[in-house]
Design an enzyme around this catalytic site. Structure first.
Site, PDB file in Angstrom:
ATOM      1  N   GLY A 137      39.482  50.541  40.179  1.00  0.00           N
ATOM      2  CA  GLY A 137      40.842  51.029  40.019  1.00  0.00           C
ATOM      3  C   GLY A 137      40.940  52.473  39.581  1.00  0.00           C
ATOM      4  N   LYS A 185      43.010  38.727  34.643  1.00  0.00           N
ATOM      5  CA  LYS A 185      41.677  38.359  34.165  1.00  0.00           C
ATOM      6  C   LYS A 185      41.664  36.938  33.628  1.00  0.00           C
ATOM      7  CE  LYS A 185      40.127  43.039  33.032  1.00  0.00           C
ATOM      8  NZ  LYS A 185      41.167  43.675  33.870  1.00  0.00           N
ATOM      9  N   LYS A 204      31.715  39.897  37.411  1.00  0.00           N
ATOM     10  CA  LYS A 204      32.721  40.842  37.867  1.00  0.00           C
ATOM     11  C   LYS A 204      32.638  42.084  36.991  1.00  0.00           C
ATOM     12  CE  LYS A 204      36.883  42.921  37.963  1.00  0.00           C
ATOM     13  NZ  LYS A 204      37.676  43.617  36.911  1.00  0.00           N
ATOM     14  N   GLY A 253      36.524  47.972  37.203  1.00  0.00           N
ATOM     15  CA  GLY A 253      36.535  49.339  37.721  1.00  0.00           C
ATOM     16  C   GLY A 253      36.588  50.383  36.630  1.00  0.00           C
ATOM     17  N   ASP A 256      39.317  40.277  39.891  1.00  0.00           N
ATOM     18  CA  ASP A 256      39.096  39.100  39.048  1.00  0.00           C
ATOM     19  C   ASP A 256      39.363  37.821  39.835  1.00  0.00           C
ATOM     20  OD1 ASP A 256      38.646  40.512  36.435  1.00  0.00           O
ATOM     21  OD2 ASP A 256      40.652  41.236  36.843  1.00  0.00           O
TER      22      ASP A 256
END
Length: 262
Positions: free
Chosen positions: A42, A220, A9, A12, A164
């Site tokens: 984000g 997260k 992952k 952003g 996440d």
């Protein structure tokens, strides 16, 4: 290298910086590892919302996504950010394909909390499209957008899903052997600011209850706990550090490892 399937992952907040994460992803693909990338975006979403005069609000690290902002979220994540990543990976010699959780109805979700608006909690993952891409030698790059589950609202409604959480569910559906969450902090910190090198699942939960783990770190850590359903551990690491991904794969102590309770 023993790992055959890895979910990475990319936060952003690290996108757009000239780090080594994309190089490491291409290296993994060349090593024969099947890699799935889930990305956020984000910072870019906030910038576009600001251009349109729309303010951003967050609750426990999750973006409130109302009717006014969902189109911008989808366009930014599944469009601009996703295709920029695919283009960059291709320029480095990778074989990447961009998609979202709406493609192939791969990810269906329910409304997580009406107060958050069009924010989803995954309820079902159909990994057929992802499996097809992996088996064909491609690196799927997936934007965390899902479809509202049938019978829960307007047909075809799109939902914004925390990246996440999305990554943990995708990894479980494809039987990933390792989960790595890259972000813009060194790892999970204690009260003094020092990074925990490792946390058991129970200790991580206790730190969230105590408020030591708060804000954007909560989803997260919760995603790492989700990932423990499918693998023995997951890692939260600083994606801005040179070759953090590669070093983590090769066994170096990077960030915070969250492990099953012994």
């Amino acid at each position: 290298m023993t790992d055959k399937r890895i979910v990475v992952k990319i936060g952003g907040s690290t996108l757009g910086q000239h780090d080594t994460t994309l190089e490491d992803l291409v290296w993994l693909q060349r090593e024969g590892v099947q890699v799935v990338v889930v990305h956020g975006g984000g910072k870019t979403i906030t910038q576009w919302l600001e251009r349109l005069g729309v303010s951003s609000r967050f609750v426990d690290g999750l973006r409130v996504t109302d009717a006014e902002s969902i189109d911008v979220v989808v366009a930014t994540l599944a469009g601009l950010v996703n295709k920029q990543l695919v283009a960059s990976l291709s320029a480095l010699g990778g074989r990447a394909v961009g998609l979202s959780g709406a493609d192939g109805a791969a990810v269906r979700a329910r409304i997580k909390d009406p107060a958050l608006g069009r924010v989803g909690e995954p309820t079902n993952v159909d990994a057929q499209v992802i499996e097809t891409l992996l088996d064909a030698g491609y690196l799927p790059v997936i934007a965390p957008i899902g479809l509202l589950e049938e019978g829960s609202g307007p047909m075809g409604a799109l939902l914004n899903i925390n990246a996440d959480t999305f990554a943990a569910e995708i990894g479980g559906a494809i039987n990933a052997e390792r989960f790595i969450f890259l972000t813009d902090v060194p790892g999970v910190r204690d009260e003094s600011g020092a990074v925990f090198p490792a946390l058991s699942a129970d200790r991580a939960r206790a730190l969230m209850v105590a408020g030591t783990i708060a804000g954007g770190m909560v989803p997260k850590v919760e995603a790492c706990l989700r990932a423990l359903r499918h693998g023995p551990s997951s890692v939260i690491a600083d994606g801005r550090t040179s070759h953090a991904l590669r070093d983590s794969i090769l066994g170096q102590a990077i960030g915070t490892r969250i492990e099953m309770d012994s």
